[in-house]
Scaffold this active site. Structure first.
Site: not given
Ligand code: NAD
Length: 516
Positions: A184, A224
């Protein structure tokens, strides 16, 4: 002057609690429950790599609106007639960017660095300057495949947060049975304060620095919060620019536009997956979604698609909360009308606030709207212990990552509110990202029906395994086999999901072994 300290420093007996340590609580409980091999626990306890770096970009000149009070002293300032209004880019925070040579050829009236536009407002002219942004990429684990995980552009990000989100991806890819690990990253930035061309420059620079750390077989980013298919296209362009084999490298990012190698069904995939899980939860009780009331927090990619699909199956949306407001209609919100309202280009904040088909309520009241299902699809940590005490829903399906704090988890358990944990509920996104990755590698293009059929099978099959682990019901059916995963006792769903993830990851370490 401070006294010299001649005592020994003693380590704090209780290590500092952080978002990451909170998120890892469930990992440790699952590891204890299955007796995870100690070395595997050490491997998974901290990320493989934590990258922090900086990107710089030159910003454009901008006009900052003056408060009406302060604007009074410019009462007689004439209006500047802008010859090319297309050069003015209005941002969600009220600022206006000057693109190209927006003011060239205009009759510009500037006094003490201020000008008045045709809208009557007085603006301060801020010359474009260079700015530095903090960027991150955490690569948590790759035992099962390349690191995989989203890119977040948000004001409130930190290494601690990205560690937690990267670890979540490791668990989620294992649960969804896609051959990836977890990663991430992103940039500390509020994208709504920057123009299209500025975000392009920042994104290109971000990928310029990221390039040495990632690759289609090493680490594959996806959208995201605060990023989307357009940002992915820029990342792909920068990564592949000038590469002689650039066409086979499209798998460097997923979540792309379908016209440039994205997968049909990817945009809706996370919301779609949330609904497949909710559908299966009710199917298990012999019920359908028809007439089920629900509310949604966050009306971005995940929340809006989940709402649209659930409404299409007969669900009734009662309330929506986003970062700018909350709307409520006890008779049901017209989801199509709300989608049109939010995506109207005039709605600069893309918010549900002000939607005429519902009444405005306070965020604190949102949590107390009685519904069958609550879908948190905004940010993490929103459902605290205190809020969990007030909820009037029967089921929470976690569209967001980590929306429920560990304390809230205990409250939900006590109150008998059911939960579909994020690592299965929102795994639809990464599952279809995997399908996109395969299609890119094979130079294929699948139909939305093919994608959704595979997604539905993958999510429902693994959700059933999680339910069986939770109920301690080892069995083999046509669709799934939960026998290798149950632990001889009943456990709550979040623990069950983590057990499934850890057993799948551990198998790689045990059977493949460690290279060193
Ligand atoms: P998005 O940027 O498209 O939308 C975010 C929404 O949350 C917006 O409506 C925003 O107004 C709202 N929001 C932000 N802060 C809020 C606050 N403090 N209170 C209330 N609402 C707030 O993001 P997204 O892609 O829909 O992601 C939402 C969540 O789902 C995130 O937790 C993300 O990590 C998770 N997720 C996304 C995907 C994906 O494929 N996009 C996949 C898995 C998980």
């Amino acid at each position: 002057m401070a006294e010299p300290q001649n005592f020994m420093r003693v380590a704090d007996p209780s290590p500092k609690r952080t978002l990451y340590t909170d998120a890892m609580e469930i990992f440790h409980r699952a590891a204890d429950t299955i007796g995870l091999a100690p070395r595997v626990r050490l491997e998974l306890e901290e990320p493989d790599y934590e990258h922090i770096f900086y990107v710089t970009a030159k910003l454009k000149d901008r006009l900052r609106p003056l408060h009406p009070e302060a604007a009074r002293s410019f009462g007689d300032l004439p209006v500047t007639q802008v010859r090319d209004p297309n050069g003015l880019e209005r941002l969600a925070d009220g600022q206006i960017l000057l693109n190209g040579k927006a003011l060239l050829g205009s009759d510009v009236m500037i006094r003490r660095g201020h000008l008045r536009l045709a809208d009557g407002g007085v603006y301060q002219l801020i010359p474009g300057e260079s700015q530095r942004f903090k960027a991150y990429r955490v690569q948590h684990n790759q035992a099962r495949g390349p690191y995989k995980g989203g890119i977040r552009y948000h004001r409130e990000v930190s290494l601690d947060l990205f560690k937690a989100l990267a670890a979540e991806m490791t668990w989620k890819t294992a649960i969804a049975e896609v051959p990836f690990g977890g990663g991430k990253g992103g940039i500390q930035i509020d994208p709504r304060q920057y123009g299209k061309e500025e975000l392009e420059a920042i994104t290109l620079r971000f990928m310029y620095k990221l390039k040495r750390l990632i690759g289609p077989n090493i680490d594959i980013p996806a959208p995201d919060v605060g990023t989307n298919g357009e940002i992915m296209a820029l990342m792909m362009r920068q990564y592949l620019d000038g590469e002689s084999e650039r066409h086979v490298g499209r798998a460097i990012v997923t979540g792309k536009d379908v016209r440039i190698g994205g997968s049909e069904g990817r945009v809706k995939a996370t919301g779609q997956g949330v609904i497949y899980c909710i559908e299966d939860y009710y199917a298990d009780r012999g019920e359908t979604l028809k007439g089920k009331t629900f509310s949604v927090q966050g009306f971005g990619n995940v929340g809006s698609n989940a709402a649209e699909i659930m409404a299409g199956l007969g669900g009734r949306l009662l309330a929506v909360n986003d970062s700018d407001g909350t709307v409520f209609n006890p008779d049901g919100i017209d989801v199509a009308a709300l989608l049109a309202y939010v995506s109207d280009p005039k709605n600069l904040k893309r918010s549900v606030a002000g939607f005429p088909g519902a009444q405005k309520i306070e965020k604190k009241d949102f949590w107390e709207v009685p519904t069958e299902v609550l879908i948190p699809a905004a940010l993490g940590g929103e459902i605290t212990g205190e809020i969990a005490e007030k909820l009037k829903c029967k089921l929470i399906a976690e569209g967001a990552n980590g929306p429920t704090t560990p304390e809230a988890d205990r409250v939900l358990l006590k109150r008998g509110i059911d939960l579909i944990p994020d690592i299965i509920a929102n795994a639809g996104g990464v599952t279809v990202s995997y399908y996109e990755w395969i299609q890119n590698k094979r130079m294929e293009s699948w139909t939305e029906a093919e994608v959704n059929a595979k997604l539905e099978h993958a999510l429902k099959r693994n959700y059933r395994i999680i339910r069986d682990i939770s109920r301690n019901n080892p069995r083999k059916t046509e669709m799934h086999d939960s026998r290798p995963f149950t632990v001889g006792k009943q456990v709550e769903p979040r623990l069950a999901a983590m057990i499934l993830a850890l057993k799948r990851i551990e198998a790689h370490y045990i059977i493949e072994g460690f290279s060193q």
